[in-house]
Write a protein that holds these residues in place. Structure first.
Motif, PDB file in Angstrom:
ATOM      1  N   LEU A  30       0.903  -1.266   0.072  1.00 37.54           N
ATOM      2  CA  LEU A  30       0.145   0.098  -0.004  1.00 37.54           C
ATOM      3  C   LEU A  30       0.838   1.241  -0.202  1.00 37.54           C
ATOM      4  CD1 LEU A  30      -3.001  -0.597   2.285  1.00 37.54           C
ATOM      5  CD2 LEU A  30      -2.816  -0.170   0.012  1.00 37.54           C
ATOM      6  N   ILE A  79      -3.105   6.791   0.779  1.00 38.51           N
ATOM      7  CA  ILE A  79      -2.972   5.413   0.775  1.00 38.51           C
ATOM      8  C   ILE A  79      -1.508   5.147   1.360  1.00 38.51           C
ATOM      9  CG2 ILE A  79      -2.865   3.399  -0.664  1.00 38.51           C
ATOM     10  CD1 ILE A  79      -4.931   4.635  -2.534  1.00 38.51           C
ATOM     11  N   GLY A 131      -0.757   2.889   4.588  1.00 38.64           N
ATOM     12  CA  GLY A 131       0.129   1.853   4.795  1.00 38.64           C
ATOM     13  C   GLY A 131       1.428   1.792   5.593  1.00 38.64           C
TER      14      GLY A 131
END
Lengths: 145, 95
Positions: free
Chosen positions: A73, A124, A128
């Motif tokens: 990610l 994102i 992550g």
């Protein structure tokens, strides 16, 4: 976090809180054009919801986000950002000059869409990375047996 | 040696305080930082990017390359944690 320290009260409270944290994180992300907020803040809030779930329930119901997927990610976020930049180059403008993207809108609106696109990439990537760091710091070896 | 370093610190501090007198006042609109390119951003960002939040426009559009670097820094920090902490765990497993 291999061992949860949640009781039933904590569990119920987290169940109540997590959807609102996720919703507010998305609000902070998408409202970054009009108020303080944006990719970094939204990503950190998404990660905080995931970390709350891990604290209360342990990592088994971690929504399928293991270490490899966290790294994936993080890399995906940076790739979205850089990919939008490369798409601008492919459309015949400078790197990250969103105005040239082939979208059916006026030029300023295309720029706003480009900003939103890279903010999503940042969100994102930050999510992550935050979850990855939390997992690494709380992963006690003795729990593996 | 200690006395020498003390004198050097005093000298440097004096020079900096002397130079600070020539700094523009805090919040001045005549300072070089506020007259070079900032007015351009403040006046044109809404027309350029249809985004009312000037901070977002500067961060993600005018200075987009810088923000790409920041995102890579965060990813690099995560990967460094993975290398250091992940490797430490593996060594314990082997013992």
């Amino acid at each position: 976090m291999k061992r949860p320290f949640g009781s039933q009260i904590l569990d119920a409270a987290a169940r109540l809180l997590v959807p609102y944290i996720l919703l507010f994180a998305l609000y902070v992300l998408f409202h970054g054009h009009y108020s303080p907020g944006g990719g970094f803040q939204g990503g950190t809030m998404l990660a905080s919801a995931l970390i709350l779930v891990r604290l209360v329930r342990g990592s088994t119901p971690g929504w399928g986000l293991d270490r490899k997927r966290c790294v994936a990610l993080g890399v995906l976020g940076v790739l979205i950002y850089a990919g939008i930049g490369v798409a601008c180059v492919a459309s015949g403008a400078n790197f990250l000059n969103y105005g040239a993207l082939p979208l059916p809108m006026a030029r300023p609106e295309i720029r706003a869409m480009g900003i939103l696109g890279i903010e999503i990439g940042v969100t994102i990537g930050v999510m992550g990375t935050m979850v990855l760091i939390f997992d690494l710091l709380t992963d006690h070896r003795e729990d593996h047996g | 040696m200690r006395v020498l370093s003390f004198i050097a610190v005093l000298f440097m501090g004096g020079v900096l305080f002397y130079a600070a007198q020539d700094l523009p006042p805090v919040g001045s609109d005549k300072s070089p930082a506020a007259t070079h390119i900032s007015p351009d951003y403040v006046e044109n960002s809404l027309a350029d990017a249809a985004t009312p939040n000037i901070v977002t426009t500067v961060l993600a559009d005018y200075r987009g390359f810088d923000t790409l670097g920041e995102t890579s820094v965060i990813l690099t920090a995560g990967l460094a944690c993975l290398i250091i902490l992940g490797a430490a765990g593996r060594k314990e497993d082997e013992e």
